[in-house]
Write an enzyme that holds these catalytic residues in place. Structure first.
Site, PDB file in Angstrom:
ATOM      1  CG  HIS A 156      59.918  68.681  49.416  1.00  0.00           C
ATOM      2  ND1 HIS A 156      58.685  68.812  48.825  1.00  0.00           N
ATOM      3  CD2 HIS A 156      59.780  67.720  50.366  1.00  0.00           C
ATOM      4  CE1 HIS A 156      57.831  67.963  49.398  1.00  0.00           C
ATOM      5  NE2 HIS A 156      58.481  67.292  50.345  1.00  0.00           N
ATOM      6  CE  LYS A 160      60.276  65.578  46.775  1.00  0.00           C
ATOM      7  NZ  LYS A 160      60.475  64.166  47.106  1.00  0.00           N
TER       8      LYS A 160
END
Ligand code: NAD
Length: 265
Positions: A156, A160
């Site tokens: 990600h 995040k």
């Protein structure tokens, strides 16, 4: 005939994407665009705010706006707001699609209660590809058996905050439910040989990656990899609209994306 939809949180990231997709589709009509009190764009056209030009629906903080003619409502807001919107949807007997995450047990129990009266689809991840991956991983884990070693990797963007992702945890749980084992979240130093019952779950972070998940199945002399790569957040909105098509006319119950994609049993 186009399905009439109210979007809660119409000025948010997901809300604007939904408004745009609804405006671009002949299958849906926007009949309400609701935001919180003091939202800075109240009174503005929802289409203009979403970047698709005027559509004739103004953003309002009246949470009953459009409900008398709506076929369904979609809610991507906040846990508090979702429960309050639920009251309105229930009052007007309108089916609800809920994407908001992070609801505690008390709020979930309120949603389960309401689902005795109106049909509700709720999913922590509305991506169609991810939900198909969850199913495929279940089938593959069963077929390959426990001698195949399983590891999961997710990637990600650097912003995040949690790791591993909720989807990686869900994938790991599906694998564990079928073959047992224990999760290993990282390896460093002299960790010894891989224990056969380990399920490695690794998180990489960097750049602007929307979300990638790969489940590796390692056999003797062969390897199977199942990957999902998200390149846009639009996938969640597309999945939510698919859920709208599913939920209209359904009997009251709490449905998942598995029900939407594979039929409710
Ligand atoms: P966001 O902050 O950009 O948007 C939320 C919007 O809701 C904001 O515009 C906010 O003003 C509005 N809002 C807050 N209270 C409200 C109220 N009482 N009435 C009406 N509107 C209200 O956030 P986002 O990225 O769009 O995400 C929203 C939620 O959806 C989060 O819980 C997020 O985790 C979740 N989400 C779920 C999925 C999924 O697939 N299930 C995907 C993406 C995001």
């Amino acid at each position: 005939m186009a399905l009439k939809v109210v979007v809660y949180g119409a000025g948010g990231r997901m809300g604007k994407t939904l408004v745009r997709l609804i405006a671009e589709s002949s299958k849906f009509d926007l009949v309400g665009a609701v935001e919180r009190e003091n939202f800075d764009k109240l009174g503005e056209d929802a289409g203009v705010v979403a970047g698709v030009g005027k559509i004739g629906v103004k953003i309002t903080d009246d949470q009953e706006a459009g409900l008398s003619k709506a076929d369904a409502v979609i809610d991507f807001t906040s846990p508090d707001a979702t429960v309050s919107h639920l009251e309105s949807a229930q009052k007007f007997s309108v089916p609800m699609v809920i994407g908001t995450t992070g609801l505690n047990e008390a709020r979930m129990s309120r949603i389960r209660e309401a689902s005795n009266v109106i049909p509700i689809v709720m999913a922590p991840n509305f991506s169609i590809g991810v939900n198909v991956l969850l199913k495929v991983v279940e089938v593959v884990s069963e077929a390959l058996g426990s001698e195949w070693e399983v590891e999961i990797m997710e990637i990600h963007h650097h912003g995040k905050k949690d790791a591993p992702s909720g989807t990686a945890k869900k994938l790991a749980e599906i694998v564990r439910k079928i073959r047992g084992g224990k999760f290993v979240y990282g390896r460093e130093g002299i960790v010894g040989e891989r224990n056969p019952d380990e399920i490695g779950v690794m998180a990489l972070r960097g750049g602007d990656v929307v979300g990638e998940h790969t489940v590796y199945f390692f056999g003797a002399g062969e390897r199977l990899e199942l990957s999902h790569r998200a390149t846009t957040r639009e996938i969640f909105a597309r999945g939510a609209l698919r859920a709208v098509e599913f939920v209209v006319g359904k009997p009251p119950r709490l449905y998942s994306m598995e029900d939407v994609l594979f039929g409710d049993k």
